[in-house]
Design an enzyme around this catalytic site. Structure first.
Site, PDB file in Angstrom:
ATOM      1  N   ASP A   1      -0.589  -7.801   3.502  1.00 10.00           N
ATOM      2  CA  ASP A   1       0.848  -7.680   3.733  1.00 10.00           C
ATOM      3  C   ASP A   1       1.118  -7.373   5.199  1.00 10.00           C
ATOM      4  OD1 ASP A   1       0.967  -7.996   1.009  1.00 10.00           O
ATOM      5  OD2 ASP A   1       1.366  -5.893   0.582  1.00 10.00           O
TER       6      ASP A   1
ATOM      7  N   LYS B   1       6.278 -12.664  -7.602  1.00 16.19           N
ATOM      8  CA  LYS B   1       7.106 -11.876  -8.540  1.00 16.19           C
ATOM      9  C   LYS B   1       8.408 -12.587  -8.872  1.00 16.19           C
ATOM     10  CE  LYS B   1       5.329  -7.287  -7.341  1.00 16.19           C
ATOM     11  NZ  LYS B   1       4.591  -7.516  -6.086  1.00 16.19           N
TER      12      LYS B   1
ATOM     13  N   THR C   1      15.703 -22.114 -12.006  1.00 17.36           N
ATOM     14  CA  THR C   1      15.608 -21.605 -10.628  1.00 17.36           C
ATOM     15  C   THR C   1      14.159 -21.307 -10.246  1.00 17.36           C
ATOM     16  OG1 THR C   1      17.823 -20.683 -10.802  1.00 17.36           O
ATOM     17  CG2 THR C   1      16.432 -19.785  -9.058  1.00 17.36           C
TER      18      THR C   1
HETATM   19  O1  S5P Z   1       2.910  -2.638  -9.551  1.00 16.41           O
HETATM   20  C1  S5P Z   1       2.607  -3.199  -8.513  1.00 16.41           C
HETATM   21  C2  S5P Z   1       2.503  -4.604  -8.440  1.00 16.41           C
HETATM   22  C3  S5P Z   1       2.083  -5.186  -7.248  1.00 16.41           C
HETATM   23  S1  S5P Z   1       1.756  -6.877  -7.273  1.00 16.41           S
HETATM   24  N1  S5P Z   1       2.295  -2.471  -7.393  1.00 16.41           N
HETATM   25  C4  S5P Z   1       1.910  -3.053  -6.215  1.00 16.41           C
HETATM   26  O2  S5P Z   1       1.625  -2.325  -5.248  1.00 16.41           O
HETATM   27  N2  S5P Z   1       1.839  -4.428  -6.113  1.00 16.41           N
HETATM   28  C5  S5P Z   1       1.447  -5.088  -4.846  1.00 16.41           C
HETATM   29  O3  S5P Z   1       0.134  -4.681  -4.500  1.00 16.41           O
HETATM   30  C6  S5P Z   1       2.346  -4.743  -3.657  1.00 16.41           C
HETATM   31  O4  S5P Z   1       3.374  -5.700  -3.523  1.00 16.41           O
HETATM   32  C7  S5P Z   1       1.372  -4.805  -2.491  1.00 16.41           C
HETATM   33  O5  S5P Z   1       1.305  -6.129  -2.005  1.00 16.41           O
HETATM   34  C8  S5P Z   1       0.021  -4.447  -3.075  1.00 16.41           C
HETATM   35  C9  S5P Z   1      -0.431  -3.023  -2.850  1.00 16.41           C
HETATM   36  O6  S5P Z   1      -0.672  -2.783  -1.499  1.00 16.41           O
HETATM   37  P1  S5P Z   1      -1.314  -1.405  -0.950  1.00 16.41           P
HETATM   38  O7  S5P Z   1      -1.255  -1.562   0.527  1.00 16.41           O
HETATM   39  O8  S5P Z   1      -0.455  -0.267  -1.463  1.00 16.41           O
HETATM   40  O9  S5P Z   1      -2.714  -1.341  -1.507  1.00 16.41           O
END
Ligand code: S5P
Length: 276
Positions: A40, A95, A102
């Site tokens: 990210d 997501k 859509t």
């Molecule tokens: O419940 C969720 C679902 C997702 S897909 N919690 C999350 O954190 N994510 C994703 O996982 C979030 O969008 C991010 O890209 C990643 C976690 O990143 P981190 O840097 O906190 O490990």
């Protein structure tokens, strides 16, 4: 029959017909990695540097291409090259959450054309099963797979209880395209009457909210260790973002951290599959 909790990824690959699910399980077995890196960052250069450094240690790269400020479609080709070189699966964490018509457009078209290159994507079950129908009309002919968000890692998540159960029922009704869940624990048999859940039920569980050094991020994220996630909760893939690339983009540090998460995730899996 042995439950998916105790089966190896190789054994489970044989039970899946969806090509994306098979590919992921086979890749995990081949690379001995149940680690996914979540990338990210907002600059393509940093994005590619992280993917290249972490690539050898992961079974999957999870993207949010819409946060890249300098995105152009050639990035996708670079990502696909890295996916071949390092042998990982691609998961655009889009997501989706809209009506069938859509989401079919968002998945196939626009700037990102996600269905063209992402083996796996995900959706919120909130609109009901029409969302699976819409995404499947695009993704199934291309051999793609979908994950439903049955639970979330964040503090105060509303995806609990009967919502989670409905998500699992929705997946059960679309086993050709829905390959599993974003969730915090195994979902096999959830929301089904005892005689309802098919005996061979085997959903892939991909789990974010994994970190070794911190418990949260001050913005609602909650972290557990690879061992808690894989061994205690029976999840299949650990998704790690900032735990791997932190605040700096030094390739050496990224590789070393990815290797550590890979080793911890795999050790927990070996312990799990050798327990009875
Ligand atoms: O419940 C969720 C679902 C997702 S897909 N919690 C999350 O954190 N994510 C994703 O996982 C979030 O969008 C991010 O890209 C990643 C976690 O990143 P981190 O840097 O906190 O490990």
């Amino acid at each position: 029959m042995t439950s998916p909790y105790h089966q190896t990824y190789a054994e489970r690959a044989l039970n899946h017909e969806n090509p994306a699910a098979k590919l992921l399980l086979e890749t995990m077995e081949r690379k001995k990695s149940n680690l996914a890196v979540s990338v990210d960052v907002t600059r393509s250069e940093d994005f590619l540097a992280i993917v290249d450094a972490a690539g050898p240690y992961v079974c999957l790269v999870k993207t949010h291409v819409d946060v890249l400020e300098d995105f152009d479609y050639s990035l996708v080709e670079r990502l696909q090259e890295l996916s071949k070189r390092h042998d990982f699966v691609i998961f655009e964490d889009r997501k989706f959450a809209d009506i069938g018509n859509t989401v079919a457009l968002q998945y196939s078209s626009g700037v990102y054309k996600i269905a063209n290159w992402s083996h796996i994507t995900n959706a919120h079950p909130v609109p009901g099963s029409s969302i699976v129908k819409g995404l499947s009309s695009v993704g199934l002919p291309l051999g793609r797979g979908l994950l439903l968000l049955a639970e979330m890692s964040t503090k105060g998540s509303l995806a609990t209880g009967s919502y989670t159960e409905e998500a699992v029922r929705m997946a059960r009704a679309h086993r050709d395209f829905v390959i599993g869940f974003i969730a915090q624990r195994r979902m096999d048999g959830i929301g089904a009457a005892p005689d309802e859940a098919p005996e061979d039920e085997d959903f892939l569980i991909l789990t974010p909210g994994v970190g070794l050094e911190s418990k949260g991020d001050g913005m609602g994220q909650q972290y557990r260790t690879p061992r808690e996630v894989v061994l205690d909760s029976g999840c299949d893939v650990i998704i790690v973002g900032r735990g791997i690339y932190g605040s700096e983009f030094q390739p050496d540090t990224i590789a070393a951290r990815a290797e550590r998460y890979m080793a911890e995730g795999w050790a927990a899996y070996v312990e799990r599959t050798s327990s009875t």
